[in-house]
Structures are given as C-alpha cells and as structure tokens.
Enzyme design. Structure first.
Site, PDB file in Angstrom:
ATOM      1  N   GLU A  47       0.866  -1.171   0.000  1.00  0.00           N
ATOM      2  CA  GLU A  47       0.000   0.000   0.000  1.00  0.00           C
ATOM      3  C   GLU A  47       0.904   1.222   0.000  1.00  0.00           C
ATOM      4  O   GLU A  47       1.655   1.456   0.952  1.00  0.00           O
ATOM      5  CB  GLU A  47      -0.913   0.042   1.230  1.00  0.00           C
ATOM      6  CG  GLU A  47      -1.821   1.270   1.216  1.00  0.00           C
ATOM      7  CD  GLU A  47      -2.534   1.536   2.525  1.00  0.00           C
ATOM      8  OE1 GLU A  47      -3.233   2.567   2.597  1.00  0.00           O
ATOM      9  OE2 GLU A  47      -2.385   0.740   3.481  1.00  0.00           O
ATOM     10  N   ASP A  72       5.241   4.770   3.530  1.00  0.00           N
ATOM     11  CA  ASP A  72       4.933   6.185   3.705  1.00  0.00           C
ATOM     12  C   ASP A  72       6.188   6.882   4.221  1.00  0.00           C
ATOM     13  O   ASP A  72       7.040   6.253   4.856  1.00  0.00           O
ATOM     14  CB  ASP A  72       3.782   6.375   4.698  1.00  0.00           C
ATOM     15  CG  ASP A  72       3.062   7.703   4.513  1.00  0.00           C
ATOM     16  OD1 ASP A  72       1.904   7.695   4.053  1.00  0.00           O
ATOM     17  OD2 ASP A  72       3.658   8.751   4.827  1.00  0.00           O
ATOM     18  N   ASP A 121      -3.445  11.969  -2.437  1.00  0.00           N
ATOM     19  CA  ASP A 121      -3.679  13.376  -2.782  1.00  0.00           C
ATOM     20  C   ASP A 121      -3.899  13.478  -4.295  1.00  0.00           C
ATOM     21  O   ASP A 121      -3.042  13.056  -5.075  1.00  0.00           O
ATOM     22  CB  ASP A 121      -2.458  14.203  -2.371  1.00  0.00           C
ATOM     23  CG  ASP A 121      -2.678  15.700  -2.501  1.00  0.00           C
ATOM     24  OD1 ASP A 121      -3.491  16.128  -3.350  1.00  0.00           O
ATOM     25  OD2 ASP A 121      -2.018  16.451  -1.759  1.00  0.00           O
ATOM     26  N   ASP A 157     -11.915   9.462  -3.311  1.00  0.00           N
ATOM     27  CA  ASP A 157     -13.157  10.240  -3.278  1.00  0.00           C
ATOM     28  C   ASP A 157     -13.142  11.320  -4.349  1.00  0.00           C
ATOM     29  O   ASP A 157     -14.146  11.996  -4.576  1.00  0.00           O
ATOM     30  CB  ASP A 157     -13.327  10.895  -1.909  1.00  0.00           C
ATOM     31  CG  ASP A 157     -12.238  11.927  -1.655  1.00  0.00           C
ATOM     32  OD1 ASP A 157     -12.556  13.124  -1.541  1.00  0.00           O
ATOM     33  OD2 ASP A 157     -11.073  11.529  -1.584  1.00  0.00           O
TER      34      ASP A 157
END
Length: 219
Positions: A47, A72, A121, A157
């Site tokens: 991920e 990350d 983002d 989204d």
C-alpha cells in the site's frame, strides 16, 4: 516537534516491523522481502502512501496468506500502524518509511503481486501532475514492480483523480482495466472494500462523497 511525534519516532526506531534508514534491512531488502523479512513465499502486497496503515492492517488481518507492506514517508503515522500490527501479532504486516519517489531502491522488478493506492492526494493543479501517483511515469514503475498478472487498485473520493487515472490506465501499454465504478458502495463491487474503511474515508462518505474504485491488471 511535539513530544508525541518524538515518541512515535522512537517507537519506529525500535520496532522490528518498521524498515527505515539506519536499519540494516533498509539497504538489503530490495528483491528479498520474502526471504529476509517475511521468511515465506506468500504474495507481497504494497500500500503506497499508507498513512497510519489502516488499509495495510485491515487487509493483513483478512488475508494471512499474503504479506503486506505499508509505505509512507511520515514516521509518526507509520509508528501508529506499527503499534497496532504489533498488538495484533500481525507477522504478515511490515512498514517501510521512505518516499514513493525512491521505491526503486526497495522493490525489484516482478517482486510484487498487488499495489494499492487508498485516497492519495489528487494533486489537481496542472503544474502538479508529476506528483500524481497515477501519472504515466508512476504507472510504468508499478508495472515493473508487479509480477505478470499482478493487480493495481485505486480508491479515491476525487472525481478528478478517478477520471484522470482511468484515462492514464487506458493509455498505458502495461495495464488493462478490469473493472471500475464511481460509487463503490452502491455497485456490485461493494464487497471489494473488504470491510476496511479509513478514518478519512468515513469522513468523506459522511459528507456525501462517493468512493471511486479502479481495478487493473498488468497486461
């Protein structure tokens, strides 16, 4: 820097399930995730931009026959995921603290079985296209890391990022889009969220946003 962040960084430095600069595996792990870290032959799933690792942990719980890596750059976020994975004894979950732009240093060609992008983002400004994690350059790199038949998944989204990603995946010579939907929770693909909903995703849904989803395979 706040005291809490310092505590998170200290936790990551000591945590066996966090690979970061200064630890031996940081420079040794490329091409050797199965042998040096997980010590099994299970498929390796990454991920990217995992944040607190909510999806990495959620999938790790549901699929013990797969290995999961949350990547990350934010050490304080990774520390939270690391702690939860440790408390739940998820030996099939690891975290890599590094920027995605340096992924070539950690993943060999054909090493991964799946790549997930969860609400990255969208970088909507034209001048920031090079930062979008589904731009052609990033997609080409993902295709190299994935095994033949490897899967790429996107949840977002953002209508902008969804439509942009559909366009770039369609243009890619490396990927074939299998399925996609502009409203995951109201589609026949509903179960493919595996019951895992991140904190921010819950906020998006509560505000009336639909969750978009793309599933593509390395051609």
């Amino acid at each position: 820097m706040t005291r809490r962040k310092l505590e998170h960084y200290k936790f990551s430095a000591d945590a066996a399930n966090v690979i970061e600069a200064g630890k031996p595996l940081y420079t040794q792990i490329k091409g050797h995730w199965n042998s040096l870290y997980f010590e099994n032959d299970y498929p390796v799933v990454v991920e990217l931009a995992c944040g607190k690792g909510e999806y990495t942990i959620g999938l790790g719980k549901q699929f013990p026959e797969k290995n999961f890596i949350g990547m990350d750059i934010k050490g304080d976020r990774i520390a939270r995921g690391s702690l939860i994975a440790t408390e739940n004894k998820l030996n099939n979950v690891a975290f890599l603290r590094a920027g995605i732009q340096y992924a070539d240093e950690f993943f060999e060609d054909n090493e991964l079985s799946e790549i997930w992008l969860i609400h990255p983002d969208p970088q909507v400004r034209d001048r920031d296209e090079n930062k979008r994690l589904t731009n052609p350059q990033f997609l080409a790199r993902y295709a190299r890391y994935l095994k033949p038949g490897g899967m790429f998944y996107l949840k977002t989204d953002s209508t902008f990022l969804y439509e942009y990603s559909l366009e770039k995946l369609s243009e890619s010579e490396s990927f074939t889009i299998i399925e996609h939907t502009a409203d995951l929770y109201e589609s026949h693909l509903h179960d493919e969220h595996y019951g895992v909903k991140t904190h921010y995703e819950s906020i998006f849904v509560s505000k009336g946003y639909t969750i978009k989803y793309i599933k593509a395979v390395v051609s």
